[in-house]
Design a protein around this motif. Structure first.
Motif, mmCIF file in Angstrom:
data_model
loop_
_atom_site.group_PDB
_atom_site.id
_atom_site.type_symbol
_atom_site.label_atom_id
_atom_site.label_comp_id
_atom_site.label_asym_id
_atom_site.label_seq_id
_atom_site.Cartn_x
_atom_site.Cartn_y
_atom_site.Cartn_z
ATOM 1 N N ALA A 162 0.877 -1.175 0.000
ATOM 2 C CA ALA A 162 0.000 0.000 0.000
ATOM 3 C C ALA A 162 0.908 1.217 0.000
ATOM 4 O O ALA A 162 1.267 1.750 1.057
ATOM 5 C CB ALA A 162 -0.925 -0.018 1.209
ATOM 6 N N GLY A 163 1.325 1.624 -1.185
ATOM 7 C CA GLY A 163 2.307 2.687 -1.339
ATOM 8 C C GLY A 163 1.655 4.052 -1.374
ATOM 9 O O GLY A 163 0.990 4.404 -2.352
ATOM 10 N N LEU A 164 1.840 4.828 -0.323
ATOM 11 C CA LEU A 164 1.258 6.165 -0.206
ATOM 12 C C LEU A 164 2.276 7.222 -0.607
ATOM 13 O O LEU A 164 3.461 7.097 -0.308
ATOM 14 C CB LEU A 164 0.830 6.431 1.236
ATOM 15 C CG LEU A 164 -0.592 6.065 1.664
ATOM 16 C CD1 LEU A 164 -0.729 6.296 3.171
ATOM 17 C CD2 LEU A 164 -1.630 6.877 0.919
ATOM 18 N N ALA B 26 6.095 -8.067 0.336
ATOM 19 C CA ALA B 26 5.563 -6.868 -0.322
ATOM 20 C C ALA B 26 6.653 -6.077 -1.028
ATOM 21 O O ALA B 26 6.493 -5.635 -2.169
ATOM 22 C CB ALA B 26 4.837 -5.990 0.700
ATOM 23 N N PHE B 27 7.800 -5.912 -0.351
ATOM 24 C CA PHE B 27 8.884 -5.131 -0.944
ATOM 25 C C PHE B 27 9.487 -5.856 -2.149
ATOM 26 O O PHE B 27 9.808 -5.228 -3.166
ATOM 27 C CB PHE B 27 9.964 -4.845 0.095
ATOM 28 C CG PHE B 27 9.480 -4.037 1.265
ATOM 29 C CD1 PHE B 27 8.430 -3.148 1.135
ATOM 30 C CD2 PHE B 27 10.078 -4.175 2.508
ATOM 31 C CE1 PHE B 27 7.969 -2.402 2.206
ATOM 32 C CE2 PHE B 27 9.631 -3.429 3.589
ATOM 33 C CZ PHE B 27 8.577 -2.546 3.445
ATOM 34 N N GLU C 6 9.665 3.926 2.368
ATOM 35 C CA GLU C 6 9.909 3.933 3.808
ATOM 36 C C GLU C 6 8.775 3.176 4.479
ATOM 37 O O GLU C 6 7.609 3.563 4.363
ATOM 38 C CB GLU C 6 9.965 5.378 4.306
ATOM 39 C CG GLU C 6 10.182 5.553 5.792
ATOM 40 C CD GLU C 6 10.178 7.033 6.144
ATOM 41 O OE1 GLU C 6 9.084 7.585 6.404
ATOM 42 O OE2 GLU C 6 11.261 7.642 6.130
ATOM 43 N N TYR C 7 9.115 2.085 5.163
ATOM 44 C CA TYR C 7 8.082 1.278 5.816
ATOM 45 C C TYR C 7 7.347 2.088 6.873
ATOM 46 O O TYR C 7 7.955 2.851 7.631
ATOM 47 C CB TYR C 7 8.720 0.054 6.460
ATOM 48 C CG TYR C 7 7.750 -0.767 7.271
ATOM 49 C CD1 TYR C 7 6.811 -1.584 6.654
ATOM 50 C CD2 TYR C 7 7.765 -0.720 8.657
ATOM 51 C CE1 TYR C 7 5.910 -2.336 7.401
ATOM 52 C CE2 TYR C 7 6.877 -1.470 9.413
ATOM 53 C CZ TYR C 7 5.947 -2.276 8.777
ATOM 54 O OH TYR C 7 5.055 -3.008 9.515
ATOM 55 N N VAL C 8 6.012 1.912 6.938
ATOM 56 C CA VAL C 8 5.186 2.632 7.911
ATOM 57 C C VAL C 8 4.520 1.665 8.886
ATOM 58 O O VAL C 8 4.702 1.764 10.092
ATOM 59 C CB VAL C 8 4.130 3.506 7.206
ATOM 60 C CG1 VAL C 8 3.279 4.241 8.235
ATOM 61 C CG2 VAL C 8 4.793 4.502 6.262
ATOM 62 N N PRO D 149 -1.768 -6.114 3.880
ATOM 63 C CA PRO D 149 -1.411 -4.817 3.291
ATOM 64 C C PRO D 149 -0.264 -4.167 4.066
ATOM 65 O O PRO D 149 -0.398 -3.856 5.251
ATOM 66 C CB PRO D 149 -2.701 -3.997 3.409
ATOM 67 C CG PRO D 149 -3.450 -4.617 4.548
ATOM 68 C CD PRO D 149 -2.982 -6.036 4.709
ATOM 69 N N VAL D 150 0.850 -3.983 3.394
ATOM 70 C CA VAL D 150 2.045 -3.390 3.999
ATOM 71 C C VAL D 150 2.127 -1.934 3.536
ATOM 72 O O VAL D 150 2.272 -1.659 2.343
ATOM 73 C CB VAL D 150 3.301 -4.174 3.583
ATOM 74 C CG1 VAL D 150 4.556 -3.506 4.149
ATOM 75 C CG2 VAL D 150 3.204 -5.624 4.057
ATOM 76 N N VAL D 151 2.020 -1.020 4.471
ATOM 77 C CA VAL D 151 1.974 0.407 4.149
ATOM 78 C C VAL D 151 3.387 0.974 4.099
ATOM 79 O O VAL D 151 4.195 0.757 5.011
ATOM 80 C CB VAL D 151 1.141 1.182 5.184
ATOM 81 C CG1 VAL D 151 1.027 2.660 4.780
ATOM 82 C CG2 VAL D 151 -0.244 0.556 5.341
ATOM 83 N N ALA D 152 3.690 1.688 3.033
ATOM 84 C CA ALA D 152 4.993 2.344 2.895
ATOM 85 C C ALA D 152 4.805 3.706 2.244
ATOM 86 O O ALA D 152 3.868 3.905 1.450
ATOM 87 C CB ALA D 152 5.946 1.484 2.067
ATOM 88 N N ARG D 153 5.677 4.621 2.573
ATOM 89 C CA ARG D 153 5.675 5.942 1.937
ATOM 90 C C ARG D 153 6.622 5.902 0.751
ATOM 91 O O ARG D 153 7.788 5.494 0.885
ATOM 92 C CB ARG D 153 6.114 7.015 2.924
ATOM 93 C CG ARG D 153 6.009 8.421 2.380
ATOM 94 C CD ARG D 153 6.208 9.456 3.463
ATOM 95 N NE ARG D 153 5.938 10.797 2.966
ATOM 96 C CZ ARG D 153 5.834 11.877 3.730
ATOM 97 N NH1 ARG D 153 5.995 11.764 5.042
ATOM 98 N NH2 ARG D 153 5.577 13.058 3.192
#
Length: 245
Positions: free
Chosen positions: A34-36, A80-81, A96-98, A114-118
């Motif tokens: 989940a790339g924000l 995910a990465f 950047e992992y969140v 879902p892995v959230v990252a910036r």
């Protein structure tokens, strides 16, 4: 569309959300990125892809970058990465992992996290510039694009739903017609299915409260998280907060 979201507050709120990972060695699992990104012209957006029409599974569908867990992956975050690098060329320095949010169950009974990252955390980019920075694997991805996060929190005119039977009971399935950025042939896309569930989950975590529309067909409905809870109980599955990565 609201371009005035306080991105700093959103990322701070997400970073304070304890990451979730299951402790059971269940092999049928997967992860999505989940790339924000806070775009200078489109506000808070996240990354989606059109899957290649040549793929055996989910060909041509809209999805988050991601895929199946591999035994060589140390964690679901690693999954995910790795998948994001293979599909859209995101390198370690590009994100950047969140946090990691609650998994959902796919139609093949896989637990998907879902892995959230910036994305591009040290840069200020337009939506088009973000998409141009990606290096697509054309064997897996036909196109990549960004969509705004806020419609998945507010609902609005592009939001619709259907109440359907699934897993032996009635569930509310949501779909969202939203603007998209970075794909010349499309000014808007429809996000539905598990991708919509992940987007709704991401929006709720980002804005700190449930979405501003009815998630379920009945107020007492436990929703998809309840389905995961029952699945875990059946399989003796433990849930644990994990250390910051």
């Amino acid at each position: 569309m609201n371009h005035n979201d306080d991105a700093a507050a959103v990322f701070e709120r997400l970073a304070s959300t304890p990451p979730v990972r299951d402790a059971h060695p269940y092999p049928n699992k997967a992860a999505v990125l989940a790339g924000l990104v806070d775009c200078t012209d489109a506000g808070l957006c996240f990354l989606l892809t059109f899957r290649s029409a040549k793929l055996r599974d989910h060909a041509g569908e809209i999805s988050f970058p991601g895929g199946k867990w591999d035994p060589t992956d140390a964690t679901v975050e690693s999954t995910a990465f790795r998948e994001a690098h293979e599909e859209v060329g995101l390198a370690a320095g590009d994100l950047e992992y969140v946090t990691t949010l609650e998994p959902q169950i796919s139609r093949v009974h896989s637990l998907v996290y879902p892995v959230v990252a910036r994305l591009f955390p040290t840069e200020r980019l337009t939506a088009e510039a973000v998409v141009q920075r990606l290096k697509l694997n054309r064997g897996e991805v036909a196109a990549a694009f960004l969509v705004p996060l806020r419609p998945f929190f507010e609902g609005g005119r592009g939001h619709a739903w259907s109440d359907l039977q699934y897993f032996g009971r009635e569930w509310r399935f949501h779909r969202f017609r939203v603007p998209c950025f970075g794909v010349e042939a499309h000014s808007a896309v429809v996000v539905w299915g598990l991708s919509a569930v992940f987007a709704m989950t991401l929006a709720a975590a980002a804005y700190g409260s449930p979405p501003q529309y009815s998630l379920h067909s009945r107020p007492e409905d436990e929703g998809s998280n309840g389905l995961v809870t029952r699945w875990r109980a059946r399989h003796g599955y433990a849930v644990a907060a994990v250390p910051r990565l």
